[in-house]
Design a protein around this motif. Structure first.
Motif, short mmCIF file in Angstrom:
data_model
loop_
_atom_site.label_atom_id
_atom_site.label_comp_id
_atom_site.label_asym_id
_atom_site.label_seq_id
_atom_site.Cartn_x
_atom_site.Cartn_y
_atom_site.Cartn_z
N ALA A 60 48.92 47.98 47.13
CA ALA A 60 49.01 49.08 48.11
C ALA A 60 48.67 48.56 49.50
O ALA A 60 48.00 49.23 50.27
N ASP A 61 49.16 47.35 49.81
CA ASP A 61 48.95 46.83 51.15
C ASP A 61 49.98 47.46 52.08
O ASP A 61 50.63 48.45 51.74
N ALA A 62 50.16 46.90 53.26
CA ALA A 62 51.01 47.54 54.26
C ALA A 62 52.51 47.44 53.96
O ALA A 62 53.29 48.23 54.48
N VAL A 63 52.92 46.48 53.12
CA VAL A 63 54.35 46.18 53.01
C VAL A 63 54.89 46.00 51.60
O VAL A 63 56.08 46.20 51.35
N THR A 64 54.07 45.57 50.66
CA THR A 64 54.55 45.06 49.37
C THR A 64 55.45 46.02 48.61
O THR A 64 56.46 45.61 48.02
N MET A 65 55.14 47.31 48.61
CA MET A 65 55.89 48.24 47.77
C MET A 65 57.32 48.48 48.24
O MET A 65 58.12 49.08 47.51
N VAL A 66 57.67 48.01 49.44
CA VAL A 66 59.07 48.05 49.86
C VAL A 66 59.60 46.68 50.23
O VAL A 66 60.81 46.47 50.31
N ASP A 67 58.72 45.71 50.48
CA ASP A 67 59.15 44.37 50.86
C ASP A 67 58.13 43.33 50.39
O ASP A 67 57.33 42.83 51.17
N PRO A 68 58.14 43.01 49.10
CA PRO A 68 57.15 42.06 48.57
C PRO A 68 57.28 40.66 49.12
O PRO A 68 56.36 39.85 48.97
N THR A 69 58.41 40.34 49.78
CA THR A 69 58.59 39.01 50.37
C THR A 69 58.10 38.94 51.81
O THR A 69 58.21 37.89 52.44
N SER A 70 57.56 40.02 52.32
CA SER A 70 57.13 40.06 53.72
C SER A 70 56.00 39.07 53.99
O SER A 70 55.10 38.90 53.16
N PRO A 71 56.01 38.43 55.15
CA PRO A 71 54.89 37.55 55.51
C PRO A 71 53.60 38.32 55.76
O PRO A 71 52.55 37.70 55.91
N PHE A 72 53.68 39.66 55.79
CA PHE A 72 52.49 40.47 56.02
C PHE A 72 51.91 41.03 54.71
O PHE A 72 51.06 41.92 54.74
N SER A 73 52.33 40.52 53.58
CA SER A 73 51.78 40.99 52.31
C SER A 73 50.35 40.49 52.12
O SER A 73 49.93 39.49 52.71
N PHE A 74 49.63 41.17 51.25
CA PHE A 74 48.26 40.75 50.95
C PHE A 74 48.24 39.38 50.29
O PHE A 74 47.34 38.57 50.54
N MET A 75 49.24 39.09 49.46
CA MET A 75 49.29 37.78 48.81
C MET A 75 49.47 36.67 49.84
O MET A 75 48.86 35.59 49.73
N ASN A 76 50.28 36.92 50.86
CA ASN A 76 50.45 35.90 51.90
C ASN A 76 49.18 35.78 52.74
O ASN A 76 48.83 34.67 53.18
N TYR A 77 48.51 36.89 52.94
CA TYR A 77 47.20 36.85 53.62
C TYR A 77 46.24 35.94 52.86
O TYR A 77 45.57 35.08 53.46
N LEU A 78 46.18 36.09 51.54
CA LEU A 78 45.31 35.22 50.74
C LEU A 78 45.73 33.76 50.88
O LEU A 78 44.87 32.87 50.97
N HIS A 79 47.03 33.53 50.88
CA HIS A 79 47.53 32.16 51.04
C HIS A 79 47.09 31.58 52.39
O HIS A 79 46.59 30.45 52.46
N GLU A 80 47.25 32.37 53.45
CA GLU A 80 46.87 31.91 54.79
C GLU A 80 45.35 31.71 54.90
O GLU A 80 44.89 30.86 55.67
N GLN A 81 44.60 32.48 54.15
CA GLN A 81 43.14 32.37 54.18
C GLN A 81 42.63 31.32 53.19
O GLN A 81 41.41 31.12 53.07
N LYS A 82 43.56 30.69 52.47
CA LYS A 82 43.20 29.69 51.45
C LYS A 82 42.29 30.29 50.38
O LYS A 82 41.31 29.71 49.95
N ARG A 83 42.64 31.51 49.95
CA ARG A 83 41.83 32.24 48.97
C ARG A 83 42.62 32.58 47.70
O ARG A 83 42.15 33.36 46.88
N LEU A 84 43.80 32.04 47.54
CA LEU A 84 44.61 32.41 46.38
C LEU A 84 43.91 32.10 45.06
O LEU A 84 43.91 32.92 44.14
N TYR A 85 43.31 30.94 44.96
CA TYR A 85 42.63 30.60 43.70
C TYR A 85 41.37 31.44 43.50
O TYR A 85 41.04 31.83 42.37
N HIS A 86 40.66 31.73 44.60
CA HIS A 86 39.50 32.60 44.48
C HIS A 86 39.91 33.97 43.91
O HIS A 86 39.26 34.53 43.03
N PHE A 87 41.03 34.49 44.44
CA PHE A 87 41.50 35.80 43.99
C PHE A 87 42.02 35.72 42.55
O PHE A 87 41.79 36.63 41.74
N TYR A 88 42.67 34.64 42.23
CA TYR A 88 43.19 34.42 40.88
C TYR A 88 42.06 34.46 39.86
O TYR A 88 42.16 35.11 38.81
N PHE A 89 40.96 33.81 40.16
CA PHE A 89 39.84 33.79 39.23
C PHE A 89 39.01 35.07 39.28
O PHE A 89 38.27 35.37 38.34
#
Length: 432
Positions: A60-89
């Motif tokens: 339920a971020d700003a974009v995912t439910m209509v555009d999951p490929t958006s650079p403004f998705s929460f998943m991309n935010y995690l990637h940019e913050q280098k937190r993807l593995y933290h979130f994964y675990f």
């Protein structure tokens, strides 16, 4: 000074919904500006408590439910913050509220069309049908006029306190939205009373209960609700927060809508199961060995008046099932009495083009327009609970609403709008 350039859209207010609109507009050629009187994006700072999470999944971020490929998705935010593995675990669907706020701030930093410290003073419509928007910049101390084909108002809601309690408001009696700012002083009090039954009341009570062992205050929690009930979170119950239910609710007879909303409080006003469990577990642990707690919880009880008495406040409470009254004394009173939609003062210049129902509420069309004539439109975000149902304030439907608005502004389908996205059917016939 007037800016003669005619923009495609001006956004009034920069909360999560208009922030999402600005992000999704990046996929179009629309020229836009968004204004907010706050100095920067900060989402409910008075309730940014450690351990508090969103009540909706991270999708339920700003974009995912209509555009999951958006650079403004929460998943991309995690990637940019280098937190993807933290979130994964972490393996959780519900993220910390503080991280959602930081995600929104991360987005805001990338969107130059966002103008903070700028208050929209007035909106008018020109003879050509464009919108003339007057903005005051608190940094420049100047007013400037902008023109746009469309305006999207996303000022949200404001804290609500019943008028009969206004005279008592101050440092010791205040709305829950101010909790974090007043928290340190509050811990020094001899007694604290929380009024309300929703998630904010529960989070505040849990925080105070967690800290009570190192302080001496008496802690009380009263609500006029029938109990300290959890929010509906079954899979089929959650389908009420879908485009399908929004369409169904919108097409119901308007005289039925309020009575339906009155019965749906636990769909969006209840307490999370985890918060209730946390409170109960603390109470259970602290009563081991016949220990007692200086804590009082009571439902079915309405606050009727607040009167100051020598630095403390006397609360008149009524247990309405028994029909009995009692007086409660408290040094601090926290009113977790919710939020109500409001009509911003900048609407004064466009009242003539707005429609109002017999209850004085804005008429909001199915496509979120406030005016239904011509080619230039005024849209609203999170001001349509009475017309569109319980999903209006829900973060998970924000992207859907923005996609609906953007497709109209662009004059073509930029984002696909899903239909038949739930398993159940809400109405008879072909309508879902």
């Amino acid at each position: 000074m007037a800016n003669k350039q005619i923009l495609d859209v001006i956004g009034v207010g920069i909360g999560p919904f208009n922030l999402g609109l600005a992000a999704l507009l990046e996929k179009t050629e629309c020229r836009s500006l968004f204004f907010d009187q706050k100095a920067h994006f900060d989402w409910h700072p008075g309730m940014m408590l450690e351990g508090a999470t969103l009540q909706v999944p991270f999708m339920a971020d700003a974009v995912t439910m209509v555009d999951p490929t958006s650079p403004f998705s929460f998943m991309n935010y995690l990637h940019e913050q280098k937190r993807l593995y933290h979130f994964y675990f972490l393996e959780k669907f519900h993220i910390p509220r503080s991280e959602y706020n930081h995600y929104c701030q991360w987005m805001a930093e990338q969107l130059p069309q966002l103008q903070f410290a700028c208050e929209v003073m007035n909106i008018e419509q020109t003879e050509e049908g464009h919108f003339c928007v007057t903005v005051f910049s608190s940094s420049d101390k100047e007013r400037e006029t902008y023109y746009a084909k469309h305006v999207v108002v996303g000022v949200g809601t404001k804290p609500f306190i019943p008028e009969k309690f206004h005279s008592a408001l101050g440092d010791q009696v205040f709305h829950s939205s101010q909790y974090k700012d007043k928290r340190n002083d509050m811990l020094k009090a001899d007694s604290v009373t929380v009024i309300g039954s929703g998630q904010s009341a529960a989070e505040i009570f849990h925080d105070l209960l967690s800290n009570q062992h190192s302080h001496a205050y008496k802690l009380s929690w009263y609500t006029r609700s029938r109990g300290f009930y959890p929010m509906e979170y079954s899979k089929l119950g959650l389908e009420h927060f879908s485009p399908d239910y929004t369409r169904y609710f919108y097409n119901l007879p308007k005289e039925k809508k309020q009575s339906i909303l009155d019965k749906q409080g636990l769909l969006y006003k209840g307490i999370s199961v985890d918060t209730i469990a946390g409170i109960y577990e603390l109470l259970y642990e602290r009563t081991v060995g016949a220990n007692t707690t200086n804590v009082h919880l009571q439902a079915l009880t309405e606050l009727e008046s607040i009167e100051e008495r020598d630095g403390h406040y006397q609360l008149s409470m009524c247990q309405y099932e028994q029909g009995e009254n009692k007086q409660v004394e408290s040094e601090i009173v926290i009113l977790a009495t919710g939020y109500h939609p409001f009509i911003p003062a900048c609407f004064n210049g466009i009242k003539s083009i707005l429609e109002w129902d017999e209850l004085g509420q804005l008429v909001v069309h199915e496509d979120y327009q406030l005016n239904n004539a011509g080619h230039h439109h005024l849209f609203i975000q999170n001001g349509e609970l009475h017309t569109h149902g319980v999903g209006a304030p829900d973060l998970g439907l924000g992207a859907f609403r923005n996609a609906t608005i953007i497709n109209q502004i662009a004059g073509k389908e930029i984002y696909q709008i899903y239909e038949n996205s739930v398993f159940q059917q809400f109405g008879t016939g072909s309508g879902r």
